[in-house]
Scaffold this motif. Structure first.
Motif, PDB file in Angstrom:
ATOM      1  N   GLY A 135       1.783  -5.337  22.022  1.00 42.04           N
ATOM      2  CA  GLY A 135       3.148  -5.825  21.906  1.00 42.04           C
ATOM      3  C   GLY A 135       3.392  -7.078  22.715  1.00 42.04           C
ATOM      4  N   VAL A 136       2.869  -7.125  23.945  1.00 41.45           N
ATOM      5  CA  VAL A 136       3.070  -8.289  24.804  1.00 41.45           C
ATOM      6  C   VAL A 136       2.346  -9.504  24.244  1.00 41.45           C
ATOM      7  CG1 VAL A 136       2.530  -9.257  27.078  1.00 41.45           C
ATOM      8  CG2 VAL A 136       3.540  -6.976  26.893  1.00 41.45           C
ATOM      9  N   VAL A 137       1.113  -9.329  23.768  1.00 40.27           N
ATOM     10  CA  VAL A 137       0.374 -10.460  23.185  1.00 40.27           C
ATOM     11  C   VAL A 137       1.107 -10.991  21.955  1.00 40.27           C
ATOM     12  CG1 VAL A 137      -1.779 -11.170  22.084  1.00 40.27           C
ATOM     13  CG2 VAL A 137      -1.841  -9.674  24.086  1.00 40.27           C
ATOM     14  N   ALA A 138       1.576 -10.079  21.102  1.00 42.04           N
ATOM     15  CA  ALA A 138       2.328 -10.502  19.910  1.00 42.04           C
ATOM     16  C   ALA A 138       3.603 -11.241  20.310  1.00 42.04           C
ATOM     17  CB  ALA A 138       2.662  -9.290  19.046  1.00 42.04           C
ATOM     18  N   LEU A 139       4.275 -10.776  21.365  1.00 43.07           N
ATOM     19  CA  LEU A 139       5.520 -11.404  21.798  1.00 43.07           C
ATOM     20  C   LEU A 139       5.260 -12.803  22.367  1.00 43.07           C
ATOM     21  CD1 LEU A 139       8.566 -10.893  22.048  1.00 43.07           C
ATOM     22  CD2 LEU A 139       8.139 -10.042  24.371  1.00 43.07           C
ATOM     23  N   ILE A 140       4.176 -12.957  23.121  1.00 45.62           N
ATOM     24  CA  ILE A 140       3.834 -14.275  23.672  1.00 45.62           C
ATOM     25  C   ILE A 140       3.528 -15.256  22.534  1.00 45.62           C
ATOM     26  CG2 ILE A 140       2.095 -15.542  24.999  1.00 45.62           C
ATOM     27  CD1 ILE A 140       1.881 -13.066  26.811  1.00 45.62           C
ATOM     28  N   ALA A 141       2.744 -14.808  21.545  1.00 47.22           N
ATOM     29  CA  ALA A 141       2.429 -15.669  20.401  1.00 47.22           C
ATOM     30  C   ALA A 141       3.698 -16.007  19.621  1.00 47.22           C
ATOM     31  CB  ALA A 141       1.410 -14.980  19.490  1.00 47.22           C
ATOM     32  N   GLN A 142       4.580 -15.030  19.486  1.00 50.17           N
ATOM     33  CA  GLN A 142       5.837 -15.261  18.765  1.00 50.17           C
ATOM     34  C   GLN A 142       6.706 -16.258  19.517  1.00 50.17           C
ATOM     35  OE1 GLN A 142       8.223 -11.736  18.295  1.00 50.17           O
ATOM     36  NE2 GLN A 142       9.341 -12.567  16.544  1.00 50.17           N
ATOM     37  N   ALA A 143       6.751 -16.157  20.843  1.00 46.81           N
ATOM     38  CA  ALA A 143       7.542 -17.110  21.638  1.00 46.81           C
ATOM     39  C   ALA A 143       6.990 -18.521  21.480  1.00 46.81           C
ATOM     40  CB  ALA A 143       7.523 -16.690  23.109  1.00 46.81           C
ATOM     41  N   TRP A 144       5.681 -18.666  21.491  1.00 50.42           N
ATOM     42  CA  TRP A 144       5.062 -19.991  21.298  1.00 50.42           C
ATOM     43  C   TRP A 144       5.452 -20.566  19.937  1.00 50.42           C
ATOM     44  CZ3 TRP A 144       1.788 -23.285  24.051  1.00 50.42           C
ATOM     45  CH2 TRP A 144       1.200 -24.297  23.295  1.00 50.42           C
ATOM     46  N   LEU A 145       5.312 -19.769  18.892  1.00 49.86           N
ATOM     47  CA  LEU A 145       5.631 -20.223  17.542  1.00 49.86           C
ATOM     48  C   LEU A 145       7.099 -20.630  17.427  1.00 49.86           C
ATOM     49  CD1 LEU A 145       3.717 -17.470  15.543  1.00 49.86           C
ATOM     50  CD2 LEU A 145       3.143 -19.898  15.572  1.00 49.86           C
TER      51      LEU A 145
ATOM     52  N   PHE B 159      -3.036 -21.134  14.164  1.00 49.55           N
ATOM     53  CA  PHE B 159      -3.831 -20.269  15.042  1.00 49.55           C
ATOM     54  C   PHE B 159      -2.944 -19.237  15.726  1.00 49.55           C
ATOM     55  CE2 PHE B 159      -5.315 -19.388  19.390  1.00 49.55           C
ATOM     56  CZ  PHE B 159      -6.502 -18.724  19.088  1.00 49.55           C
ATOM     57  N   MET B 160      -1.814 -19.685  16.279  1.00 45.52           N
ATOM     58  CA  MET B 160      -0.928 -18.740  16.954  1.00 45.52           C
ATOM     59  C   MET B 160      -0.291 -17.773  15.961  1.00 45.52           C
ATOM     60  SD  MET B 160      -1.344 -19.408  20.079  1.00 45.52           S
ATOM     61  CE  MET B 160      -0.060 -18.414  20.833  1.00 45.52           C
ATOM     62  N   ALA B 161      -0.053 -18.226  14.739  1.00 43.52           N
ATOM     63  CA  ALA B 161       0.471 -17.324  13.714  1.00 43.52           C
ATOM     64  C   ALA B 161      -0.541 -16.218  13.413  1.00 43.52           C
ATOM     65  CB  ALA B 161       0.800 -18.105  12.444  1.00 43.52           C
TER      66      ALA B 161
END
Length: 599
Positions: free
Chosen positions: A230-240, A262-264
């Motif tokens: 969940g945290v990794v997905a949230l960090i990637a989502q924040a970047w996007l 890549f982040m997606a």
């Protein structure tokens, strides 16, 4: 497949498509059991209660726009000329055109805000309406480990995923159903991304609050794979989400595009693992994958099978910062459309494609030529300009993806008066409109077109008049084209924003260009196309009002240029819609506006 999934440490075992919905026997009191299983907080039905209504909300919006698009295409002329139809269409256009300019930025239209407001109300109501937000757990009684407010926002974010991905695709079913081109849908791609991100935050923090109160947050993090994913997905989502903010994306576009996919991918993988096949959660990933794959395959098939590898792009440096690109092809397109080009000679840029508005018109059943006038800004376009300067008339292999968007085929022919406005590199768009008018002028002898071009480039006069000569040559024109006028406003002599010494250089360059033009472009070209030159910026609202100041006339307006130009024209167009709705004397019967983002 199951054995491979079983090797993933973050997934429960055994891996299934759907988790079990059976809550088992409730051992609490009947009142407590009823409280736990009530309609809006029953964890085992949460996907049905929140994901499905979210899907229904998006589908309702799509159906409404698709219905409007369908009706506008089949409505008989008699109905379209009626007062109720005219006022209804003008009201909808007013919502679409009305916007504001704040601190140098254009806001979205009033209609976009209203639809976005409907989405905000929906998500707020679904998030904050049902109670409780947290389970009243005690040491003796536990209603569940997932706070209800976290559960509902998680499933709403999940249901938004397919629409987020589809709205970002160039070729997508929403465009096919509604007629709204992909670049105009991009605002909804951004807004749905923000909605998902906020929902994800509301989904995350209640878990942190609960476990902080219990005092086992660190232990839960160390032992719970669902937290890691969940945290990794949230960090990637924040970047996007934050990298897609317009001023960041536009300023660092090459970096943005290189990292976005890549982040997606990181986000999708870890979001998928985080959901861990709870109820029907993986169904939304399957739907997303299937629809996006079809969109992507359609685009790739057009690139590799319809257009192929045969195309070569010729590069001409027409001025120090304007590059002309021509591609011979048998494809056809509508005026104002854009196409994605991937040049196979620009290093890492060969893996990315960029959109360019087509500045020429195709003819059915004939060999055509795609023409582009590109303002070079560095990056890929700067690399192409360097090639053109080193090797005049250079040819490079190119892949085509498109065409997309643009003005519906024959749409401008529907109007008696047309106003075409281009600013900067957007001047290239006006050329395709001029060529279509020349091509069809014999079919609509009473129609008229006025073209307004504003430029800071002292060399624009040369390449623009040369392009007009090419149009005359392609259509064998050697006499004045009636009811066509082109006004070129050269703004490089203005005092606004001028650095010391810059003006003298620009005026000197302008004088040299004008000398070249006088030799290369005959007086016949300016007379044939009704070209007039002006110094200073055009008064676009006044020009728009002047075009619409004819009772009963139908007016089509197209604009491509900087954001301030878009705003001025949209404001004038929305004001005209108010006149039409009020049936003021001297007002036009209708005024239609098309804005083009690419140039």
């Amino acid at each position: 497949m199951d054995s491979m999934m079983g090797m993933v440490p973050f997934l429960d075992q055994p891996v299934m498509l759907h988790s079990d919905r059976d809550p088992g026997e409730c051992t609490m009191t009947p009142e407590q059991c009823a409280y736990k299983s009530q309609y809006w907080v029953n964890w085992y039905q949460a996907d049905h209660r929140y994901s499905l209504p979210t899907v229904a909300f998006f589908l309702t919006a799509i159906v409404l726009f698709a219905t409007g698009h369908f009706l506008s295409g089949i409505a008989p002329q008699r109905l379209q000329r009626s007062a109720i139809w005219s006022r209804s269409v003008s009201f909808l256009r007013f919502l679409s055109y009305k916007s504001w300019r704040v601190a140098g930025w254009n806001t979205q239209s009033l209609g976009v805000f209203l639809l976005g407001g409907a989405g905000l109300v929906f998500f707020l109501a679904m998030t904050l309406g049902p109670h409780p937000y947290y389970w009243p757990n005690t040491k003796e009684i536990s209603y569940g480990g997932s706070p209800p407010i976290a559960t509902r926002t998680g499933f709403m974010a999940l249901a938004s995923l397919p629409f987020l991905i589809i709205l970002g695709a160039k070729a997508n079913p929403i465009t096919a159903l509604t007629g709204i081109s992909h670049e105009k849908l991009n605002i909804w791609h951004n807004w749905v991304a923000w909605a998902m991100f906020v929902l994800a935050l509301i989904h995350t923090f209640p878990f942190i609050i609960v476990h902080v109160k219990k005092g086992d947050l660190v232990m839960t993090w160390k032992t719970g794979g669902v937290w890691v994913t969940g945290v990794v997905a949230l960090i990637a989502q924040a970047w996007l989400t934050f990298m897609s903010v317009p001023w960041i994306r536009n300023r660092y576009y090459e970096f943005f595009k290189g990292t976005h996919f890549f982040m997606a991918m990181v986000f999708m993988i870890f979001f998928f693992l985080h959901c861990d096949f709870r109820m029907s959660s993986w169904d939304y990933f399957i739907a997303t994958a299937v629809i996006y794959t079809l969109c992507w395959l359609y685009s790739q098939c057009r690139t590799y099978f319809e257009h192929g590898f045969k195309h070569k792009a010729r590069l001409f440096a027409v001025t120090e910062n304007i590059l002309k690109i021509t591609i011979d092809t048998s494809m056809e397109w509508a005026p104002g459309q854009h196409i994605f080009l991937r040049f196979l000679t620009c290093g890492a840029h060969a893996f990315t494609s960029h959109p360019f508005t087509i500045c020429s018109v195709s003819q059915k059943g004939k060999k055509n030529q795609l023409q582009f006038f590109v303002k070079c800004r560095g990056g890929m376009t700067g690399r192409l300009m360097s090639l053109a300067l080193k090797n005049p008339d250079a040819q490079v292999p190119v892949l085509l993806d498109g065409p997309y968007g643009g003005i519906p085929q024959g749409r401008l022919v529907d109007f008696e008066r047309n106003l075409i406005i281009g600013g900067g590199a957007g001047a290239g768009l006006t050329l395709s409109m001029v060529e279509e008018f020349v091509q069809l002028s014999h079919l609509r002898p009473k129609d008229e077109m006025k073209v307004i071009v504003a430029t800071r480039d002292a060399g624009m006069r040369f390449w623009y008049l040369q392009a007009l000569e090419d149009i005359a040559h392609r259509h064998s024109k050697d006499e004045t084209i009636p009811r066509l006028s082109i006004h070129i406003h050269e703004t490089f002599s203005e005092e606004v924003g001028r650095e010391p010494g810059t003006e003298d250089l620009k005026l000197e360059a302008g004088a040299k260009i004008q000398s070249v033009v006088s030799k290369e472009c005959s007086q016949l070209t300016t007379e044939m196309f009704g070209v007039h030159f002006f110094s200073g910026r055009p008064d676009l609202p006044a020009i728009t009002h002047q075009m619409a100041d004819q009772e009963g006339a139908s007016v089509g307006v197209v604009v491509c240029g900087p954001s301030s130009m878009h705003h001025d024209v949209c404001e004038a167009a929305s004001a005209e819609q108010s006149k039409i709705m009020a049936k003021k004397p001297g007002s036009a019967r209708e005024l239609w506006l098309h804005t083009e983002n690419f140039s």
